[in-house]
Design a protein around this motif. Structure first.
Motif, PDB file in Angstrom:
ATOM      1  N   VAL A 202       0.830  -1.200   0.000  1.00 11.55           N
ATOM      2  CA  VAL A 202       0.000   0.000   0.000  1.00 11.55           C
ATOM      3  C   VAL A 202       0.870   1.257   0.000  1.00 11.55           C
ATOM      4  CG1 VAL A 202      -2.025  -1.011   1.128  1.00 11.55           C
ATOM      5  CG2 VAL A 202      -0.234   0.026   2.519  1.00 11.55           C
ATOM      6  N   ASN A 203       0.367   2.273  -0.687  1.00  2.00           N
ATOM      7  CA  ASN A 203       0.935   3.607  -0.612  1.00  2.00           C
ATOM      8  C   ASN A 203       0.219   4.304   0.542  1.00  2.00           C
ATOM      9  OD1 ASN A 203       2.563   3.323  -2.942  1.00  2.00           O
ATOM     10  ND2 ASN A 203       0.788   3.736  -4.226  1.00  2.00           N
ATOM     11  N   VAL A 204       0.952   5.023   1.366  1.00  2.41           N
ATOM     12  CA  VAL A 204       0.380   5.664   2.549  1.00  2.41           C
ATOM     13  C   VAL A 204       0.429   7.180   2.370  1.00  2.41           C
ATOM     14  CG1 VAL A 204       0.523   5.897   5.050  1.00  2.41           C
ATOM     15  CG2 VAL A 204       1.140   3.734   3.961  1.00  2.41           C
ATOM     16  N   PHE A 205      -0.692   7.825   2.699  1.00  2.00           N
ATOM     17  CA  PHE A 205      -0.829   9.269   2.585  1.00  2.00           C
ATOM     18  C   PHE A 205      -1.383   9.814   3.897  1.00  2.00           C
ATOM     19  CE2 PHE A 205      -1.536   7.239  -1.461  1.00  2.00           C
ATOM     20  CZ  PHE A 205      -0.741   7.965  -2.341  1.00  2.00           C
ATOM     21  N   TYR A 206      -1.273  11.138   4.088  1.00  2.00           N
ATOM     22  CA  TYR A 206      -1.900  11.768   5.245  1.00  2.00           C
ATOM     23  C   TYR A 206      -2.442  13.132   4.865  1.00  2.00           C
ATOM     24  CZ  TYR A 206       1.900  15.117   6.048  1.00  2.00           C
ATOM     25  OH  TYR A 206       2.802  16.140   5.922  1.00  2.00           O
ATOM     26  N   THR A 207      -3.414  13.586   5.644  1.00  7.76           N
ATOM     27  CA  THR A 207      -3.933  14.947   5.544  1.00  7.76           C
ATOM     28  C   THR A 207      -4.127  15.481   6.955  1.00  7.76           C
ATOM     29  OG1 THR A 207      -6.262  14.311   5.538  1.00  7.76           O
ATOM     30  CG2 THR A 207      -5.203  14.471   3.397  1.00  7.76           C
ATOM     31  N   PHE A 208      -4.060  16.804   7.102  1.00  4.99           N
ATOM     32  CA  PHE A 208      -4.344  17.440   8.384  1.00  4.99           C
ATOM     33  C   PHE A 208      -5.835  17.718   8.540  1.00  4.99           C
ATOM     34  CE2 PHE A 208       0.194  18.890   8.328  1.00  4.99           C
ATOM     35  CZ  PHE A 208       0.572  18.237   9.465  1.00  4.99           C
ATOM     36  N   ALA A 209      -6.531  17.890   7.440  1.00  4.76           N
ATOM     37  CA  ALA A 209      -7.957  18.222   7.505  1.00  4.76           C
ATOM     38  C   ALA A 209      -8.683  17.622   6.306  1.00  4.76           C
ATOM     39  CB  ALA A 209      -8.145  19.741   7.520  1.00  4.76           C
ATOM     40  N   GLU A 210      -9.968  17.349   6.506  1.00  2.09           N
ATOM     41  CA  GLU A 210     -10.777  16.806   5.422  1.00  2.09           C
ATOM     42  C   GLU A 210     -10.826  17.806   4.277  1.00  2.09           C
ATOM     43  OE1 GLU A 210     -15.327  15.324   4.727  1.00  2.09           O
ATOM     44  OE2 GLU A 210     -14.427  15.005   6.681  1.00  2.09           O
ATOM     45  N   GLY A 211     -10.688  17.322   3.073  1.00  2.00           N
ATOM     46  CA  GLY A 211     -10.726  18.184   1.906  1.00  2.00           C
ATOM     47  C   GLY A 211      -9.357  18.734   1.522  1.00  2.00           C
ATOM     48  N   GLN A 212      -8.380  18.582   2.407  1.00  2.00           N
ATOM     49  CA  GLN A 212      -7.025  19.039   2.109  1.00  2.00           C
ATOM     50  C   GLN A 212      -6.340  18.018   1.208  1.00  2.00           C
ATOM     51  OE1 GLN A 212      -4.051  19.008   5.283  1.00  2.00           O
ATOM     52  NE2 GLN A 212      -3.713  21.188   4.891  1.00  2.00           N
ATOM     53  N   ALA A 213      -5.409  18.470   0.405  1.00  2.00           N
ATOM     54  CA  ALA A 213      -4.692  17.567  -0.492  1.00  2.00           C
ATOM     55  C   ALA A 213      -3.913  16.522   0.310  1.00  2.00           C
ATOM     56  CB  ALA A 213      -3.729  18.359  -1.368  1.00  2.00           C
ATOM     57  N   GLU A 214      -3.907  15.307  -0.191  1.00  2.00           N
ATOM     58  CA  GLU A 214      -3.155  14.234   0.456  1.00  2.00           C
ATOM     59  C   GLU A 214      -1.663  14.444   0.233  1.00  2.00           C
ATOM     60  OE1 GLU A 214      -4.573  10.573  -1.213  1.00  2.00           O
ATOM     61  OE2 GLU A 214      -6.475  10.689  -0.154  1.00  2.00           O
TER      62      GLU A 214
ATOM     63  N   LEU B 125       3.427   9.676   2.275  1.00  2.00           N
ATOM     64  CA  LEU B 125       4.398   9.283   3.296  1.00  2.00           C
ATOM     65  C   LEU B 125       5.358   8.235   2.758  1.00  2.00           C
ATOM     66  CD1 LEU B 125       2.208   9.074   6.523  1.00  2.00           C
ATOM     67  CD2 LEU B 125       4.047  10.694   6.040  1.00  2.00           C
ATOM     68  N   GLY B 126       4.838   7.265   2.018  1.00  2.00           N
ATOM     69  CA  GLY B 126       5.682   6.201   1.481  1.00  2.00           C
ATOM     70  C   GLY B 126       4.895   4.930   1.274  1.00  2.00           C
ATOM     71  N   ASN B 127       5.596   3.824   1.098  1.00  2.00           N
ATOM     72  CA  ASN B 127       4.979   2.517   0.845  1.00  2.00           C
ATOM     73  C   ASN B 127       5.212   1.592   2.026  1.00  2.00           C
ATOM     74  OD1 ASN B 127       4.781   3.748  -1.606  1.00  2.00           O
ATOM     75  ND2 ASN B 127       5.762   2.145  -2.763  1.00  2.00           N
ATOM     76  N   VAL B 128       4.253   0.678   2.215  1.00  2.18           N
ATOM     77  CA  VAL B 128       4.403  -0.372   3.224  1.00  2.18           C
ATOM     78  C   VAL B 128       4.108  -1.692   2.513  1.00  2.18           C
ATOM     79  CG1 VAL B 128       3.654  -1.271   5.458  1.00  2.18           C
ATOM     80  CG2 VAL B 128       3.627   1.197   5.053  1.00  2.18           C
ATOM     81  N   PRO B 129       5.048  -2.627   2.545  1.00  2.00           N
ATOM     82  CA  PRO B 129       4.816  -3.909   1.871  1.00  2.00           C
ATOM     83  C   PRO B 129       3.720  -4.714   2.561  1.00  2.00           C
ATOM     84  CG  PRO B 129       6.870  -3.974   3.116  1.00  2.00           C
ATOM     85  CD  PRO B 129       6.350  -2.569   3.203  1.00  2.00           C
ATOM     86  N   ALA B 130       3.162  -5.662   1.842  1.00  2.00           N
ATOM     87  CA  ALA B 130       2.127  -6.543   2.399  1.00  2.00           C
ATOM     88  C   ALA B 130       2.644  -7.205   3.658  1.00  2.00           C
ATOM     89  CB  ALA B 130       1.738  -7.597   1.365  1.00  2.00           C
ATOM     90  N   GLY B 131       1.889  -7.099   4.746  1.00  2.00           N
ATOM     91  CA  GLY B 131       2.266  -7.703   6.007  1.00  2.00           C
ATOM     92  C   GLY B 131       3.393  -6.986   6.736  1.00  2.00           C
TER      93      GLY B 131
ATOM     94  N   GLU C 264       7.766   3.051   9.747  1.00  6.80           N
ATOM     95  CA  GLU C 264       7.591   4.236  10.585  1.00  6.80           C
ATOM     96  C   GLU C 264       7.873   5.467   9.736  1.00  6.80           C
ATOM     97  OE1 GLU C 264      10.208   5.858  14.048  1.00  6.80           O
ATOM     98  OE2 GLU C 264       8.757   4.442  14.906  1.00  6.80           O
ATOM     99  N   PHE C 265       6.990   6.461   9.842  1.00  9.25           N
ATOM    100  CA  PHE C 265       7.112   7.686   9.063  1.00  9.25           C
ATOM    101  C   PHE C 265       7.183   8.881  10.004  1.00  9.25           C
ATOM    102  CE2 PHE C 265       4.671   4.686   6.443  1.00  9.25           C
ATOM    103  CZ  PHE C 265       5.482   4.628   5.327  1.00  9.25           C
ATOM    104  N   VAL C 266       7.835   9.937   9.544  1.00 10.61           N
ATOM    105  CA  VAL C 266       7.970  11.176  10.305  1.00 10.61           C
ATOM    106  C   VAL C 266       7.109  12.241   9.636  1.00 10.61           C
ATOM    107  CG1 VAL C 266       9.570  12.997  10.998  1.00 10.61           C
ATOM    108  CG2 VAL C 266      10.285  10.607  11.080  1.00 10.61           C
ATOM    109  N   ILE C 267       6.339  12.966  10.442  1.00 14.48           N
ATOM    110  CA  ILE C 267       5.512  14.061   9.943  1.00 14.48           C
ATOM    111  C   ILE C 267       5.925  15.321  10.702  1.00 14.48           C
ATOM    112  CG2 ILE C 267       3.189  14.944   9.586  1.00 14.48           C
ATOM    113  CD1 ILE C 267       2.193  12.038   9.656  1.00 14.48           C
ATOM    114  N   ALA C 268       6.496  16.288  10.010  1.00 12.59           N
ATOM    115  CA  ALA C 268       6.931  17.533  10.642  1.00 12.59           C
ATOM    116  C   ALA C 268       5.737  18.457  10.868  1.00 12.59           C
ATOM    117  CB  ALA C 268       7.979  18.229   9.780  1.00 12.59           C
ATOM    118  N   GLY C 269       5.756  19.158  11.972  1.00 12.01           N
ATOM    119  CA  GLY C 269       4.728  20.153  12.260  1.00 12.01           C
ATOM    120  C   GLY C 269       3.385  19.578  12.648  1.00 12.01           C
ATOM    121  N   ALA C 270       3.352  18.323  13.055  1.00 12.37           N
ATOM    122  CA  ALA C 270       2.078  17.671  13.344  1.00 12.37           C
ATOM    123  C   ALA C 270       1.807  17.503  14.832  1.00 12.37           C
ATOM    124  CB  ALA C 270       2.029  16.305  12.675  1.00 12.37           C
ATOM    125  N   SER C 271       2.750  17.868  15.673  1.00 14.30           N
ATOM    126  CA  SER C 271       2.579  17.652  17.116  1.00 14.30           C
ATOM    127  C   SER C 271       1.337  18.376  17.630  1.00 14.30           C
ATOM    128  CB  SER C 271       3.815  18.146  17.867  1.00 14.30           C
ATOM    129  OG  SER C 271       3.660  17.894  19.241  1.00 14.30           O
ATOM    130  N   GLY C 272       0.540  17.640  18.398  1.00  7.96           N
ATOM    131  CA  GLY C 272      -0.680  18.217  18.955  1.00  7.96           C
ATOM    132  C   GLY C 272      -1.818  18.322  17.958  1.00  7.96           C
TER     133      GLY C 272
END
Length: 119
Positions: free
Chosen positions: A50-62, A65-71, A75-83
């Motif tokens: 799977v390809n992994v994505f994130y958003t801070f808010a609904e409707g915001q562009a994805e 983050l990267g890929n995770v193999p089956a099974g 671990e991914f790092v997201i800057a500016g996301a604390s809190g």
């Protein structure tokens, strides 16, 4: 014709080299990034990569983050996301299936966890 001594040629070469280096020098500012860093561990419980994505808010562009193999687990790092809440979305690399969004509260110094897969 004037002949230069080896010492004079070396000094002249040093002057030219110094002029070139000085002309190419740039000021570089070194400091710390003011935005806190958060981590999220994503476990893929499906049988497809799977390809992994994130958003801070609904409707915001994805944001990818990267890929995770089956099974697998990554671990991914997201800057500016604390809190903040982030929504994690998993999508098979074929694009045929999507999972999520999974909402995760992120805090600096901790790792949020998400399991991508059928519910």
């Amino acid at each position: 014709m004037r002949v230069m001594s080896p010492g004079a040629r070396g000094r002249l070469a040093a002057v030219f080299l110094l002029a070139i280096v000085a002309g190419c020098a740039r000021a570089v500012s070194i400091g710390t990034d003011p935005s806190p860093v958060s981590r999220v561990e994503v476990r893929n419980a499906t049988t497809s990569e799977v390809n992994v994505f994130y958003t801070f808010a609904e409707g915001q562009a994805e944001r990818a983050l990267g890929n995770v193999p089956a099974g697998g687990t990554e671990e991914f790092v997201i800057a500016g996301a604390s809190g903040r809440s982030v929504s994690i979305i998993g999508r098979t690399t074929s694009g045929q299936r999507s999972y999520g969004p999974y909402v995760v509260e992120l805090e600096a110094g901790t790792t949020g966890e998400v399991v991508i897969g059928p519910t």
